[in-house]
Design a protein around this motif. Structure first.
Motif, PDB file in Angstrom:
ATOM      1  N   VAL A 372       0.866  -1.118  -0.129  1.00 33.94           N
ATOM      2  CA  VAL A 372       0.086  -0.076   0.113  1.00 33.94           C
ATOM      3  C   VAL A 372       1.016   1.224   0.100  1.00 33.94           C
ATOM      4  CG1 VAL A 372      -1.561   1.371   1.303  1.00 33.94           C
ATOM      5  CG2 VAL A 372      -1.760  -1.203   1.389  1.00 33.94           C
ATOM      6  N   TRP A 373       0.706   2.198  -0.963  1.00 31.99           N
ATOM      7  CA  TRP A 373       1.594   3.417  -1.073  1.00 31.99           C
ATOM      8  C   TRP A 373       0.681   4.673  -0.330  1.00 31.99           C
ATOM      9  CZ3 TRP A 373      -0.557   7.467  -3.720  1.00 31.99           C
ATOM     10  CH2 TRP A 373      -1.808   7.295  -4.546  1.00 31.99           C
ATOM     11  N   GLU A 374       1.387   5.448   0.230  1.00 30.17           N
ATOM     12  CA  GLU A 374       0.788   6.467   0.776  1.00 30.17           C
ATOM     13  C   GLU A 374       1.660   7.986   0.578  1.00 30.17           C
ATOM     14  OE1 GLU A 374      -1.487   4.853   4.907  1.00 30.17           O
ATOM     15  OE2 GLU A 374       0.312   6.052   5.192  1.00 30.17           O
ATOM     16  N   ILE A 375       1.154   9.018   0.404  1.00 25.80           N
ATOM     17  CA  ILE A 375       1.920  10.165   0.420  1.00 25.80           C
ATOM     18  C   ILE A 375       1.201  11.440   1.096  1.00 25.80           C
ATOM     19  CG2 ILE A 375       2.378  11.892  -1.598  1.00 25.80           C
ATOM     20  CD1 ILE A 375       2.193   9.932  -3.671  1.00 25.80           C
ATOM     21  N   GLU A 376       2.075  12.012   1.887  1.00 28.97           N
ATOM     22  CA  GLU A 376       1.803  13.508   2.442  1.00 28.97           C
ATOM     23  C   GLU A 376       2.493  14.553   1.959  1.00 28.97           C
ATOM     24  OE1 GLU A 376       2.603  13.004   6.692  1.00 28.97           O
ATOM     25  OE2 GLU A 376       1.720  11.031   6.807  1.00 28.97           O
ATOM     26  N   PRO A 377       1.590  15.492   1.514  1.00 25.93           N
ATOM     27  CA  PRO A 377       0.092  15.824   1.722  1.00 25.93           C
ATOM     28  C   PRO A 377      -0.933  14.859   0.942  1.00 25.93           C
ATOM     29  CG  PRO A 377       1.160  17.774   1.252  1.00 25.93           C
ATOM     30  CD  PRO A 377       2.254  16.463   1.046  1.00 25.93           C
ATOM     31  N   LEU A 378      -1.985  14.452   1.345  1.00 25.76           N
ATOM     32  CA  LEU A 378      -2.764  13.606   0.779  1.00 25.76           C
ATOM     33  C   LEU A 378      -3.054  13.976  -0.592  1.00 25.76           C
ATOM     34  CD1 LEU A 378      -3.854  11.040   2.008  1.00 25.76           C
ATOM     35  CD2 LEU A 378      -5.971  12.087   2.266  1.00 25.76           C
ATOM     36  N   PRO A 379      -3.099  13.031  -1.642  1.00 24.41           N
ATOM     37  CA  PRO A 379      -3.501  13.641  -3.109  1.00 24.41           C
ATOM     38  C   PRO A 379      -5.115  13.594  -3.084  1.00 24.41           C
ATOM     39  CG  PRO A 379      -2.010  11.550  -3.036  1.00 24.41           C
ATOM     40  CD  PRO A 379      -2.502  11.948  -1.474  1.00 24.41           C
ATOM     41  N   GLU A 380      -5.476  14.384  -4.011  1.00 25.26           N
ATOM     42  CA  GLU A 380      -6.895  14.455  -4.103  1.00 25.26           C
ATOM     43  C   GLU A 380      -7.586  13.244  -4.585  1.00 25.26           C
ATOM     44  OE1 GLU A 380      -8.134  17.429  -7.069  1.00 25.26           O
ATOM     45  OE2 GLU A 380      -7.206  19.012  -5.703  1.00 25.26           O
ATOM     46  N   ASN A 381      -8.684  12.831  -4.288  1.00 27.97           N
ATOM     47  CA  ASN A 381      -9.425  11.562  -4.609  1.00 27.97           C
ATOM     48  C   ASN A 381      -8.635  10.203  -4.154  1.00 27.97           C
ATOM     49  OD1 ASN A 381     -11.231  12.982  -5.855  1.00 27.97           O
ATOM     50  ND2 ASN A 381     -10.107  12.970  -7.684  1.00 27.97           N
ATOM     51  N   TYR A 382      -7.655  10.350  -2.986  1.00 28.43           N
ATOM     52  CA  TYR A 382      -7.163   9.303  -2.498  1.00 28.43           C
ATOM     53  C   TYR A 382      -7.906   8.335  -1.715  1.00 28.43           C
ATOM     54  CZ  TYR A 382      -3.472   6.371  -0.116  1.00 28.43           C
ATOM     55  OH  TYR A 382      -2.806   5.268   0.568  1.00 28.43           O
ATOM     56  N   ASP A 383      -7.892   6.898  -2.324  1.00 25.17           N
ATOM     57  CA  ASP A 383      -8.394   5.881  -1.702  1.00 25.17           C
ATOM     58  C   ASP A 383      -7.170   4.804  -1.634  1.00 25.17           C
ATOM     59  OD1 ASP A 383     -10.335   4.419  -0.292  1.00 25.17           O
ATOM     60  OD2 ASP A 383     -10.906   3.399  -2.077  1.00 25.17           O
ATOM     61  N   ARG A 384      -6.885   4.199  -0.413  1.00 23.31           N
ATOM     62  CA  ARG A 384      -6.047   3.065  -0.350  1.00 23.31           C
ATOM     63  C   ARG A 384      -6.229   2.062  -1.342  1.00 23.31           C
ATOM     64  NH1 ARG A 384      -6.144   3.431   5.870  1.00 23.31           N
ATOM     65  NH2 ARG A 384      -4.148   4.638   6.320  1.00 23.31           N
ATOM     66  N   GLU A 385      -5.076   1.577  -1.823  1.00 29.07           N
ATOM     67  CA  GLU A 385      -5.206   0.687  -3.001  1.00 29.07           C
ATOM     68  C   GLU A 385      -3.978  -0.434  -2.430  1.00 29.07           C
ATOM     69  OE1 GLU A 385      -4.556   1.599  -6.929  1.00 29.07           O
ATOM     70  OE2 GLU A 385      -3.371   2.902  -6.567  1.00 29.07           O
ATOM     71  N   ILE A 386      -4.255  -1.854  -2.730  1.00 33.64           N
ATOM     72  CA  ILE A 386      -3.323  -2.816  -2.682  1.00 33.64           C
ATOM     73  C   ILE A 386      -2.920  -3.191  -3.912  1.00 33.64           C
ATOM     74  CG2 ILE A 386      -2.855  -5.047  -1.718  1.00 33.64           C
ATOM     75  CD1 ILE A 386      -5.372  -4.713   0.308  1.00 33.64           C
ATOM     76  N   LEU A 387      -1.434  -3.015  -4.223  1.00 37.51           N
ATOM     77  CA  LEU A 387      -0.700  -3.365  -5.397  1.00 37.51           C
ATOM     78  C   LEU A 387      -0.286  -4.759  -5.113  1.00 37.51           C
ATOM     79  CD1 LEU A 387       0.807  -0.037  -6.443  1.00 37.51           C
ATOM     80  CD2 LEU A 387      -1.371  -1.279  -7.208  1.00 37.51           C
ATOM     81  N   LYS A 388      -0.399  -5.836  -5.973  1.00 41.37           N
ATOM     82  CA  LYS A 388       0.021  -7.163  -5.757  1.00 41.37           C
ATOM     83  C   LYS A 388       1.344  -7.240  -6.569  1.00 41.37           C
ATOM     84  CE  LYS A 388      -3.192  -9.022  -2.901  1.00 41.37           C
ATOM     85  NZ  LYS A 388      -2.779  -9.535  -1.687  1.00 41.37           N
ATOM     86  N   PHE A 389       2.286  -8.007  -6.252  1.00 44.19           N
ATOM     87  CA  PHE A 389       3.412  -8.156  -7.043  1.00 44.19           C
ATOM     88  C   PHE A 389       3.750  -9.830  -6.832  1.00 44.19           C
ATOM     89  CE2 PHE A 389       3.923  -3.899  -5.500  1.00 44.19           C
ATOM     90  CZ  PHE A 389       4.630  -3.380  -6.369  1.00 44.19           C
TER      91      PHE A 389
END
Length: 389
Positions: A372-389
């Motif tokens: 899961v990636w996060e950025i501060e400050p929060l991007p617009e329309n941010y919703d946590r997503e799970i990227l699979k590898f």
């Protein structure tokens, strides 16, 4: 959308009655849902949103928008009734119903007891689709629902008597504009994050479309902990409608990003390595990079994911750059990676103490592992997503 909604003036003078846009009235919800009830719930919410949002944009702020984003709405409507709209820093929760009995207002528990879902103002909306209008017949605050509302454990809702609500909708705009410091929310105890294996077990169990109301199938602390995580909520929705894995980075690199991933902004492009960066003819080959365009504090940025290392020992580089050539990532920005169940790990974030060309984190992952990636400050329309590898 209709930027200037038609307002009717019949019935009680305090009612707000809005004409359903013609395009919405004629169009059925086209997204996939696992059950006819889910499609009905989605259509009800879509009519409500398409009619009430233009009014919020006209009377409150042109920047009023869906929370967290329009692309996420099917994963909410499959599971819970209601839609959230952000107006500046204020969250409005629209709760539609076809019920013409306005003696009480009923709100699903998720919109009240999940910290990231909770709103400031809750709008009671009667949808009269056949008659071509919706009626916003009252509103209340989060604090009112918690302190004056009656909790119903059977259907996990809060109900507030109409006598405890404000029925004159014109008061709402005045309160929002003139009383910005009004206390609208009360404290909520956060739910603990579920262990990853438990979350996966719950998703497997609740993905059975024969479970019409998965929100009532397990205890609320488990349910709330599951769907408040955007990645798990989206995964449950996709599994319920029978979609294959939509966020496999390896599949994106080989076959292009999935349709769902493209709707939230992911793309794939080839970077040709030439000149000094290519040590031999064999090195002059395209390196595939995944990119997602983000808006942060009014500026455009790109989140890039690029495979690194050798094929038998790969690792991954997550990189944040300003989308404007030559522009920097400002000081104070953070790029952070977390495990699927939101746990940190060594060297999982990069922080810009001053303006920098890019932020990046490199990570080696096991096959099938999620990030899961996060950025501060929060991007617009941010919703946590799970990227699979």
């Amino acid at each position: 959308m209709n930027a200037n909604p038609t307002v009717f003036t019949f019935a009680d003078s305090t009612d707000l009655i809005l004409e359903i846009p013609t395009s919405t009235a004629a169009k059925k919800e086209s997204q996939l849902f696992s059950h006819p009830y889910g499609r009905y719930q989605a259509e009800l919410n879509k009519i409500c949103l398409d009619t009430v949002l233009p009014w919020l944009q006209a009377d409150f702020s042109p920047q009023a928008k869906v929370w967290p984003s329009t692309a996420t709405l099917p994963s909410f409507w499959e599971l819970v009734n209601g839609t959230a709209v952000i107006v500046d820093a204020t969250k409005f929760v629209l709760v539609p119903s076809e019920n013409i009995d306005h003696s009480e207002f009923t709100v699903p528990q998720e919109w009240v007891d999940l910290p990231s879902w909770a709103g400031d103002y809750y709008l009671a909306v009667e949808v009269a689709a056949d008659a071509g209008y919706v009626k916003v017949w009252g509103y209340c605050t989060h604090a009112q629902l918690k302190h004056q509302g009656k909790y119903e454990p059977g259907d996990r809702t809060y109900s507030l008597d109409a006598s405890d609500m404000i029925n004159d909708i014109t008061v709402l705009a005045v309160a929002w504009e003139l009383c910005p410091n009004e206390v609208t929310r009360t404290a909520i105890t956060p739910l603990p994050t579920l262990p990853q294996q438990q979350a996966q077990n719950l998703i497997t169990r609740l993905s059975n479309p024969e479970i019409i109301h998965p929100r009532l199938a397990i205890p609320f602390p488990l349910w709330g902990g599951l769907i408040e995580h955007g990645g798990w909520r989206q995964s449950l929705y996709e599994r319920r409608i029978g979609l294959p894995e939509q966020r496999s980075v390896l599949q994106w690199l080989q076959n292009g990003v999935s349709q769902l991933a493209a709707t939230v902004g992911w793309g794939r492009w080839n970077l040709q390595l030439t000149g000094a960066r290519a040590r031999s003819v064999e090195d002059r080959q395209a390196r595939v990079t995944l990119s997602r365009r983000l808006t942060i504090a009014g500026q455009l940025y790109e989140l890039l994911i690029t495979p690194q290392g050798e094929p038998d020992a790969p690792f991954w580089r997550f990189e944040l750059r300003n989308a404007t050539v030559g522009a920097a990532v400002p000081g104070g920005f953070k790029l952070r990676l977390l495990t699927e169940d939101l746990q940190p790990f060594p060297n999982n974030e990069d922080i810009a103490t001053n303006a920098v060309e890019q932020l990046y984190v490199e990570v080696a992952l096991e096959a099938g592992e999620g990030i899961v990636w996060e950025i501060e400050p929060l991007p617009e329309n941010y919703d946590r997503e799970i990227l699979k590898f």
